[in-house]
Structure formats: C-alpha cells, structure tokens
Design an enzyme around this catalytic site. Structure first.
Site, PDB file in Angstrom:
ATOM      1  N   TYR A  23       5.121   0.353   1.503  1.00 43.28           N
ATOM      2  CA  TYR A  23       5.030   0.169   0.054  1.00 43.28           C
ATOM      3  C   TYR A  23       5.496   1.442  -0.624  1.00 43.28           C
ATOM      4  CZ  TYR A  23       2.695  -1.059  -4.419  1.00 43.28           C
ATOM      5  OH  TYR A  23       2.406  -1.347  -5.725  1.00 43.28           O
ATOM      6  N   LYS A  32       7.845  -3.220   0.367  1.00 45.47           N
ATOM      7  CA  LYS A  32       7.490  -3.626  -0.991  1.00 45.47           C
ATOM      8  C   LYS A  32       8.017  -2.544  -1.917  1.00 45.47           C
ATOM      9  CE  LYS A  32       3.608  -4.454  -4.138  1.00 45.47           C
ATOM     10  NZ  LYS A  32       2.129  -4.390  -4.323  1.00 45.47           N
TER      11      LYS A  32
END
Length: 298
Positions: A139, A167
C-alpha cells in the site's frame, strides 16, 4: 495466482462499528455490515485498515473482527487483513495472526512516521511477505506514510513470489504506468478520485472508501472498463464525483463514511474513537447535499 482471484476486483476498506460509547467493537453489526457490502457489489473487503480505525483497535479486537468477517462473508468474498505497522516485528505478528484467522490476503502499508530508506521499505515488505503464504498487496500512500514506495522499489518488490499487487494512493499515473509496464505487479486504485484514471492505465480493481455506499457503481465501472466500454465508465465516474467529494474531501474517510451510513439508515455508522470525532452539523448538512447530488434520495 492472479491478483483478481486473490483479492477480488471491487474492495471496500471497511469501517469498524463500535458500541455507542466507542468502548467495544460491535461484532454483530460488523457481520451485518460485511454482508451488506458484499450484497452491494464488493467481492473483497479490507478489515483493520485505516478506515477501520486500526490505530485505535487493540490486537484482540483486530483478531476477533477478522474472524467475524471471515465467518460472515468469507465464502462469498475475499477478506484482506490490514497488517501494516511501522514496526516490522509487529507487522509480521499481525500477518501470522491474520493467516491463522482465515484471511485470504494481506494489505501492508509503507512503514510510516519513522521514514525508512527504500532499502528498509523493501526489507520490511519482504519480512511480512515471508511470514505467511498469503498473497500480499503493498500500500503506497505517501500522504499518510510520509514517504513513497519508489518506482524502482515497487518493481523490485514485484519479484517476491507473494507480493502480487499494489494499492496505489500516490496520485502518480506515470509511476503506475511504468511499474505495470516493467513488472507483473497488479494495481488497485486506492484513491476514489482517481479510480477511473488508474483503471484506464491498467489497474485491475479498486480498494475504495466510498464503496460503503456505491460499490455497485464501482463494480459497473470496473466491468465497463474490462469490456472496453469507456463511455459507460466515464458516465459512472461522473455520477460519483459528488459522492467522492462529500465523503473524501470534507473530514476524512472514516468520519464521513460513518456519517453517510447514518444518513442512509444503514449499518456501520455511529461512534468513532478518539482522536477521530464525529462530523459536525455543518458537515452533515453538506454531506446530505452531496449524497442527493450523487443520486441518493434523502
């Protein structure tokens, strides 16, 4: 394993429902919310992420919440456990707990606040990815972490057998394009305002906050892009602008999502834990206007 099979394509970073005084996690409401979100169109859920107020839930709550969601919807959707921390040993422990609880995958954010060099970021991600056999989505969110995961580091991370997705909340479409061109790392939009843009350059799905209330539209947009129906995807994206503006730009995700769920009479709203505080009356009034502009009847 393809990322779409490991994580799904339309994921919501789920809020954590609390009892009215905020002292306990309301597991019954969490199970109901998880079912509602899957019914709405999500085929994946992220549990114990930032929107789930993970900084203020303890280890027991995280573990029990994960077990609760897996039991509720684990046969209908992928359940991804937030295992991020700026302490590598702690992240490894979270990853192992998540695997034992039945999670289908891990979301691992950039170590935040202590600002490690890129070699440290890579070593951190490798340590967590080595801790279990679960697929890992890193992420990249420099606005919260304080540092980016560089293009070069993302390409290097893609070489690990368990690290299969990113992400992306970096708002750098060129970096995303370069990583996708030079590696097999699958991309998920982690910024609701850039969902369509990231899908257009090759992302396979979204990890959304507004998905609490509009996952059906996110799913339709993802499917439209998969079918090369750009005009339909563009129309859906335009319908989402007031929703994204109302939920993501006024007071932060968890605060406004819980306020939106309350306004819509859905499960999952209610109390927050400090340092987050409820939306103000003025913010709620504006949110009502935004929701109506986004197609809801209130």
């Amino acid at each position: 394993m393809k990322a779409q099979d490991a994580f799904g394509t339309v994921l919501t970073a789920m809020v954590t429902p609390f009892t009215p005084d905020g002292t306990k996690v309301d597991f019954d409401k969490a199970a109901q919310l998880a079912n509602d979100l899957v019914d709405l169109g999500n085929n994946g859920l992220v549990v114990n992420g930032t929107t789930g107020e993970s900084p203020t839930t303890d280890e027991h709550e995280k573990l029990e919440l994960l077990k609760c969601v897996v039991a509720a919807v684990g046969d209908r959707a992928k359940v991804i456990a937030g295992a991020g921390s700026n302490d590598t040993a702690h992240s490894v422990l979270l990853a192992k707990d998540a695997a034992a609880a039945g999670a289908h995958g891990l979301l691992v954010v950039t170590p935040y606040y202590n600002k490690p060099p890129q070699a440290g970021v890579i070593a951190h991600m490798h340590a967590v990815a080595d801790a279990t056999d679960l697929p890992v989505m890193v992420y990249d969110i420099p606005g919260r972490a304080g540092i980016p995961i560089t293009t070069e580091s993302l390409i290097k991370l893609s070489e690990h057998k368990n690290i299969i997705a990113n992400k992306d909340a970096k708002a750098d479409l060129w970096s995303a394009s370069e990583v996708m061109a030079k590696s097999d790392l699958a991309y998920y939009s982690g910024d609701d305002g850039l969902n369509l843009a990231l899908l257009a350059v090759g992302a396979v799905g979204v990890v959304s906050v507004t998905g609490h209330i509009v996952a059906d539209r996110h799913r339709a947009m993802v499917e439209a892009m998969q079918a090369n129906d750009v005009n339909t995807a563009r129309q859906i994206n335009r319908s989402l602008v007031p929703i994204t503006e109302g939920v993501m730009t006024r007071a932060g995700g968890a605060i406004m999502v819980k306020a939106a769920l309350d306004l819509l009479g859905r499960v999952g709203g209610g109390s927050l834990r400090l340092p987050l505080v409820p939306a103000t009356e003025a913010q709620i009034a504006q949110l009502r206007v935004d929701l109506v502009a986004g197609g809801f009847s209130l």
